[in-house]
Design an enzyme around this catalytic site. Sequence first.
Site, mmCIF file in Angstrom:
data_model
loop_
_atom_site.group_PDB
_atom_site.id
_atom_site.type_symbol
_atom_site.label_atom_id
_atom_site.label_comp_id
_atom_site.label_asym_id
_atom_site.label_seq_id
_atom_site.Cartn_x
_atom_site.Cartn_y
_atom_site.Cartn_z
ATOM 1 N N ASP A 119 -2.314 -1.918 -3.679
ATOM 2 C CA ASP A 119 -3.139 -0.648 -4.264
ATOM 3 C C ASP A 119 -2.090 -0.732 -5.902
ATOM 4 O O ASP A 119 -1.878 1.131 -6.485
ATOM 5 C CB ASP A 119 -3.526 0.444 -3.447
ATOM 6 C CG ASP A 119 -2.336 0.833 -2.793
ATOM 7 O OD1 ASP A 119 -0.906 0.904 -3.319
ATOM 8 O OD2 ASP A 119 -2.485 2.065 -2.089
ATOM 9 N N LEU A 132 0.233 -1.225 -0.091
ATOM 10 C CA LEU A 132 0.272 -0.278 0.233
ATOM 11 C C LEU A 132 0.799 1.245 0.131
ATOM 12 O O LEU A 132 1.976 1.324 0.936
ATOM 13 C CB LEU A 132 -0.962 -0.130 1.549
ATOM 14 C CG LEU A 132 -1.898 -1.373 1.508
ATOM 15 C CD1 LEU A 132 -2.992 -1.000 2.462
ATOM 16 C CD2 LEU A 132 -2.664 -1.016 1.031
ATOM 17 N N HIS A 133 1.083 2.069 -0.804
ATOM 18 C CA HIS A 133 1.398 3.223 -1.055
ATOM 19 C C HIS A 133 0.630 4.484 -1.289
ATOM 20 O O HIS A 133 1.196 5.445 -1.055
ATOM 21 C CB HIS A 133 2.517 2.607 -1.701
ATOM 22 C CG HIS A 133 2.027 2.832 -3.177
ATOM 23 N ND1 HIS A 133 2.035 1.956 -3.907
ATOM 24 C CD2 HIS A 133 2.563 4.300 -4.091
ATOM 25 C CE1 HIS A 133 2.566 1.814 -5.145
ATOM 26 N NE2 HIS A 133 2.965 3.003 -5.400
ATOM 27 N N ARG A 134 -0.677 4.413 -2.381
ATOM 28 C CA ARG A 134 -1.419 5.271 -2.493
ATOM 29 C C ARG A 134 -1.647 6.518 -2.033
ATOM 30 O O ARG A 134 -2.395 6.062 -0.672
ATOM 31 C CB ARG A 134 -2.808 5.165 -4.240
ATOM 32 C CG ARG A 134 -1.112 4.095 -5.197
ATOM 33 C CD ARG A 134 -2.370 4.342 -5.756
ATOM 34 N NE ARG A 134 -2.092 3.510 -7.201
ATOM 35 C CZ ARG A 134 -1.057 3.270 -8.383
ATOM 36 N NH1 ARG A 134 -1.151 4.915 -8.123
ATOM 37 N NH2 ARG A 134 -0.510 2.401 -8.584
#
Length: 364
Positions: free
Chosen positions: A285, A208-210
Site C-alpha cells: 500500500d 502494509l502500513h496505511r
Amino acid sequence: MKITLIAGARPNFMKIAPIIHAIQKAADSGANISYRLVHTGQHYDEKMSDTFFQELAIPAPDAHLGGGGGSQAEQTAAIMVAFEKELMANPTDLVLVVGDVTSTMACAIVAKKLNTKVAHVEAGIRSFDLTMPEEINRMVTDSITDYFFTTSVWAGNNLKNSGIADDKIFFVGNVMIDTLLKNESRFLKPSLWEELALSKGDYFVMTLHRPANVDEEQKFKALLHAIITGSNGKPLVFPVHPRTKNIIENVGINLDEIPNLHLTTPMGYLEFNYLVKNAMAVITDSGGITEETTVMGVPCMTLRDNTERPETCEVGTNELVGTNPDKVAPAMKKLFDGRWKVGTIPEKWDGKAAERIVEELLKL
C-alpha cells in the site's frame, strides 16, 4: 548558492542522495553551489533512517533535529520549532524539501515564514484523498512552494490546474529512480534468502502500513487471509513497519498457523530491493515501491483505492486492487494465470533527474 536539504523519513533518503551527489559534482566542476543537510529525525529507528546514510553514500547530516515520535501534531510542531532555530542560525538561499512526509510540510512552512525560498521535489502528485496525511502534506507544501520539480506530466498538470505558473514548474523525472538505477548492481542478498529457501520469481514481498488497511482489526485480518489463501503456499516475505507490527500483536494473529508468512524487521535499502527485484510480485500500500517495481518490471498489486502515481498503473506494472479483501483473489488468479500486464518505463525515469534539478537550481 547555499541550499538546505531536508530529510526526515525513509523515503526521503532515496530522493536526497542523488541530489547531494549532483550538487557535489557541480561544485567540483566550479559551480557556485553548496548544501547543508538537515535530518529532522522523523524516523528515529536506525533501520528506518540511519542505515540509509551508509548504504546510499550520504554524508552525515550537518544537523539532526530529533523530531521523531508523538502524534501528527506533536511531530509537526517539534520539527517546526527545531527547524526554525536551525534556519535562523544557518540562513540559506533555498530550502529544498522532497516527497510528502510530515518533515516536508513542516520545514516548508518554517522556511516561508522566515522569507526563504522553497523548492519541492516530487511536487504536484495527488491522490485527491484527504483522509491521507500525505495528501495534506502535499497540498500545503505546494501551496507555498516557489519552485516545483515534477516526476511526470500528470503532476505538472495538477499544479497548472491549481494556478501555478508554467515557469515555476520543471519536469525533471524521478530522483527515486536515480537512486535505484545507481544502486541496482549493489543490491545485497539478505540472510533470510537461504533461511527461507527462496528462489527467484517464486515468492511475494509484502508491505502494509496505511490506516485504511491495518487500523480496522477485522479488515486487516481479512486482507491477510485473502493474501495468504491467494498465494498458493508460496512464501510471503513481510518486512513489518513498526506501526504494523504493534497492530499484528494486538489482533492476536497466530503465525504458527501460517507457515508461508514470514515477518521480518525493516530492511536496509539494498537488501529490500534485492527481494523486490527477484520477487514473483509485490503486494503493497506504499507509493514509492510502485515506482521501483515499474522500473524493475515486477508485477505490483496496490491495496489502495487511489494512487498519487497513476503513471505506474497507466504505463507501469502496478494495478490498483483496492482495500476490499474480496478483490485480492481475482488479482492473484490473474498473476498465476500469466495475464499480468507488461509495463514500460515512464518518461524521464532515466537516472538523470537530480542532474536536471541542479541544472535548474544553478539557473536560479
